[in-house]
Motif scaffolding. Sequence first.
Motif, PDB file in Angstrom:
ATOM      1  N   ARG A   2       0.868  -1.181   0.000  1.00  0.00           N
ATOM      2  CA  ARG A   2       0.000   0.000   0.000  1.00  0.00           C
ATOM      3  C   ARG A   2       0.908   1.235   0.000  1.00  0.00           C
ATOM      4  O   ARG A   2       1.741   1.404   0.872  1.00  0.00           O
ATOM      5  CB  ARG A   2      -0.899  -0.014   1.223  1.00  0.00           C
ATOM      6  N   TYR A   4       1.088   5.509  -0.399  1.00  0.00           N
ATOM      7  CA  TYR A   4       0.336   6.755  -0.247  1.00  0.00           C
ATOM      8  C   TYR A   4       1.025   7.818  -1.093  1.00  0.00           C
ATOM      9  O   TYR A   4       2.188   8.159  -0.861  1.00  0.00           O
ATOM     10  CB  TYR A   4       0.274   7.152   1.234  1.00  0.00           C
ATOM     11  N   SER A  43       0.950  -0.803  15.514  1.00  0.00           N
ATOM     12  CA  SER A  43       0.382  -1.806  14.620  1.00  0.00           C
ATOM     13  C   SER A  43       0.638  -1.401  13.170  1.00  0.00           C
ATOM     14  O   SER A  43       1.029  -0.267  12.876  1.00  0.00           O
ATOM     15  CB  SER A  43      -1.119  -1.924  14.869  1.00  0.00           C
ATOM     16  N   THR A  44       0.389  -2.326  12.275  1.00  0.00           N
ATOM     17  CA  THR A  44       0.531  -2.038  10.848  1.00  0.00           C
ATOM     18  C   THR A  44      -0.357  -0.852  10.472  1.00  0.00           C
ATOM     19  O   THR A  44       0.077   0.050   9.756  1.00  0.00           O
ATOM     20  CB  THR A  44       0.172  -3.288  10.015  1.00  0.00           C
ATOM     21  N   GLU A  45      -1.577  -0.843  10.958  1.00  0.00           N
ATOM     22  CA  GLU A  45      -2.511   0.247  10.649  1.00  0.00           C
ATOM     23  C   GLU A  45      -1.981   1.597  11.152  1.00  0.00           C
ATOM     24  O   GLU A  45      -2.061   2.591  10.448  1.00  0.00           O
ATOM     25  CB  GLU A  45      -3.872  -0.058  11.275  1.00  0.00           C
ATOM     26  N   GLU A  46      -1.441   1.615  12.355  1.00  0.00           N
ATOM     27  CA  GLU A  46      -0.908   2.862  12.908  1.00  0.00           C
ATOM     28  C   GLU A  46       0.290   3.360  12.105  1.00  0.00           C
ATOM     29  O   GLU A  46       0.416   4.559  11.846  1.00  0.00           O
ATOM     30  CB  GLU A  46      -0.502   2.662  14.372  1.00  0.00           C
ATOM     31  N   GLU A  48       0.982   2.622   8.917  1.00  0.00           N
ATOM     32  CA  GLU A  48       0.512   3.060   7.596  1.00  0.00           C
ATOM     33  C   GLU A  48      -0.066   4.468   7.691  1.00  0.00           C
ATOM     34  O   GLU A  48       0.073   5.273   6.776  1.00  0.00           O
ATOM     35  CB  GLU A  48      -0.514   2.088   7.025  1.00  0.00           C
ATOM     36  N   TYR A  49      -0.700   4.777   8.818  1.00  0.00           N
ATOM     37  CA  TYR A  49      -1.230   6.130   9.032  1.00  0.00           C
ATOM     38  C   TYR A  49      -0.090   7.154   9.079  1.00  0.00           C
ATOM     39  O   TYR A  49      -0.228   8.261   8.567  1.00  0.00           O
ATOM     40  CB  TYR A  49      -2.073   6.171  10.310  1.00  0.00           C
ATOM     41  N   GLN A  52       0.766   7.812   5.575  1.00  0.00           N
ATOM     42  CA  GLN A  52      -0.276   8.647   4.978  1.00  0.00           C
ATOM     43  C   GLN A  52      -0.096  10.110   5.392  1.00  0.00           C
ATOM     44  O   GLN A  52      -0.258  11.016   4.570  1.00  0.00           O
ATOM     45  CB  GLN A  52      -1.657   8.157   5.392  1.00  0.00           C
ATOM     46  N   TRP A 154     -12.255   9.958   3.669  1.00  0.00           N
ATOM     47  CA  TRP A 154     -11.986   8.779   2.848  1.00  0.00           C
ATOM     48  C   TRP A 154     -13.001   8.701   1.720  1.00  0.00           C
ATOM     49  O   TRP A 154     -14.199   8.889   1.936  1.00  0.00           O
ATOM     50  CB  TRP A 154     -12.090   7.541   3.730  1.00  0.00           C
TER      51      TRP A 154
END
Length: 167
Positions: A2, A4, A43-46, A48-49, A52, A154
């Motif tokens: 992913r 950005y 975490s992966t989500e954090e 990736e943020y 971003q 989003w």
Amino acid sequence: MRVYLPATIGMLRELVAKDEFLPINGTGFALTPALRESYTSGSTEELEYVAQLDAARASLRLIAADLEGEESVTPRRVVVAADLDDVEQRPDLDNAVVRVGGSVPMSAVASVHVDGADAEDAVLAAAKAVDAADLGDLDAEFAIGDAEDHELAWYAPQELPFLLELL
């Protein structure tokens, strides 16, 4: 992976018209091994943020360049999120920086993140201050923080024509 990709509203219009996105200099941001290693937790989500947010700040630079060119500018940060395979990590530039090979087809775009109208004044001020913030100007950094206080909305790729029509 992913990725950005920083953009502007004008670049979004081109994405919809051409059904592909050409990142400036191929520059994007992603959760790279170097970015993961630079954080002690998350975490992966954090993480990736974090990538971003780096792309959103890079979007400010694109808006600033448009302002210098005296183009008609809609001062909203834009980040195009795409799933790509042809990505080169560039830890020599920064932990999250990657280079994308060529254009990004609309089919690879996972989502688009755009500021709301309420952020326009803060984004305009931040775009004008982004270079000074890089040089350590605390007032300029405060202006950047004001813009970053606004969350990006989003949008699914199929919503882009409708979003652009409403601007």
